[in-house]
Design an enzyme around this catalytic site. Structure first.
Site, PDB file in Angstrom:
ATOM      1  N   ASN A  26       2.343 -30.962-139.975  1.00  0.00           N
ATOM      2  CA  ASN A  26       0.977 -31.102-140.471  1.00  0.00           C
ATOM      3  C   ASN A  26       0.333 -29.738-140.622  1.00  0.00           C
ATOM      4  O   ASN A  26       0.733 -28.767-139.992  1.00  0.00           O
ATOM      5  CB  ASN A  26       0.148 -32.002-139.557  1.00  0.00           C
ATOM      6  CG  ASN A  26      -0.104 -31.394-138.201  1.00  0.00           C
ATOM      7  OD1 ASN A  26       0.824 -31.178-137.443  1.00  0.00           O
ATOM      8  ND2 ASN A  26      -1.349 -31.115-137.892  1.00  0.00           N
ATOM      9  N   CYS A  27      -0.652 -29.702-141.524  1.00  0.00           N
ATOM     10  CA  CYS A  27      -1.467 -28.497-141.677  1.00  0.00           C
ATOM     11  C   CYS A  27      -2.902 -28.899-141.367  1.00  0.00           C
ATOM     12  O   CYS A  27      -3.121 -29.865-140.640  1.00  0.00           O
ATOM     13  CB  CYS A  27      -1.302 -27.915-143.089  1.00  0.00           C
ATOM     14  SG  CYS A  27      -1.943 -28.985-144.384  1.00  0.00           S
ATOM     15  N   MET A  28      -3.875 -28.229-141.917  1.00  0.00           N
ATOM     16  CA  MET A  28      -5.278 -28.493-141.585  1.00  0.00           C
ATOM     17  C   MET A  28      -5.735 -29.899-141.979  1.00  0.00           C
ATOM     18  O   MET A  28      -6.484 -30.527-141.257  1.00  0.00           O
ATOM     19  CB  MET A  28      -6.180 -27.467-142.272  1.00  0.00           C
ATOM     20  CG  MET A  28      -6.024 -26.069-141.732  1.00  0.00           C
ATOM     21  SD  MET A  28      -6.519 -25.923-140.015  1.00  0.00           S
ATOM     22  CE  MET A  28      -8.266 -26.159-140.158  1.00  0.00           C
ATOM     23  N   ARG A  30      -3.432 -32.185-144.088  1.00  0.00           N
ATOM     24  CA  ARG A  30      -2.349 -33.021-144.597  1.00  0.00           C
ATOM     25  C   ARG A  30      -1.246 -33.239-143.574  1.00  0.00           C
ATOM     26  O   ARG A  30      -0.888 -32.344-142.827  1.00  0.00           O
ATOM     27  CB  ARG A  30      -1.717 -32.389-145.836  1.00  0.00           C
ATOM     28  CG  ARG A  30      -2.661 -32.297-146.982  1.00  0.00           C
ATOM     29  CD  ARG A  30      -2.019 -31.660-148.167  1.00  0.00           C
ATOM     30  NE  ARG A  30      -3.013 -31.519-149.226  1.00  0.00           N
ATOM     31  CZ  ARG A  30      -2.706 -31.300-150.475  1.00  0.00           C
ATOM     32  NH1 ARG A  30      -1.461 -31.170-150.838  1.00  0.00           N
ATOM     33  NH2 ARG A  30      -3.657 -31.205-151.370  1.00  0.00           N
TER      34      ARG A  30
END
Length: 156
Positions: A26-28, A30
């Site tokens: 995961n990112c910020m 998504r």
């Protein structure tokens, strides 16, 4: 706002279960899920899930937009659900099968970067990268000139 654990379970069900998940990151905003078989993903169910803002599917890579904060909790919940499933990560594969799968993933990752479009982008970026320090210097000089001009101590 949906419960993160419940949303993780709904996402797991929509992507075909833990056996169909090769990787979760995961990112910020998504949740990035690499699936083993994209045909097992119920994309319409996933899009209709409460808490899912958008989905972007590109082959075996699936990006699920959840928003900041929630994505971290859902990713942790999804990883915990995968860990509790029996041998979901390995899928019961032999080392040879895993090595072959790794080679396929590497080849797929390299394939888009070998096209004409990527070569053109690389050529254009090779032209502009050396100019970046000069552009920064021009901006600094213009900023200093603006400060001096507005304070009455410079030319103008």
């Amino acid at each position: 706002m949906p419960d993160a654990q419940q949303l993780a379970q709904q996402i797991l069900d929509s992507v075909g279960g833990s056996a169909n998940i090769a990787d979760v990151e995961n990112c910020m905003t998504r949740l990035r899920v690499e699936v083993v078989s994209d045909s097992s993903v119920a994309l319409e169910d996933l899009k209709a899930t409460d808490g899912v803002m958008a989905t972007i599917a590109a082959g075996s890579n699936l990006q699920i937009v959840l928003g900041p904060g929630l994505v971290d909790r859902v990713a942790d919940g999804l990883k915990a659900l995968r860990a509790s499933a029996p041998s979901a990560a390995a899928g019961g594969s032999s080392p040879e099968e895993l090595a072959a799968r790794g080679a396929e993933i590497k080849a797929a990752a390299r394939a888009p970067s070998d096209g004409r479009t990527m070569r053109a982008i690389r050529k254009i970026s090779a032209i502009f990268i050396p100019l970046i320090p000069a552009l920064i210097a021009c901006g600094l000089i213009a900023g200093i000139n603006g400060i001096l001009t507005n304070s009455g101590g410079g030319p103008g």
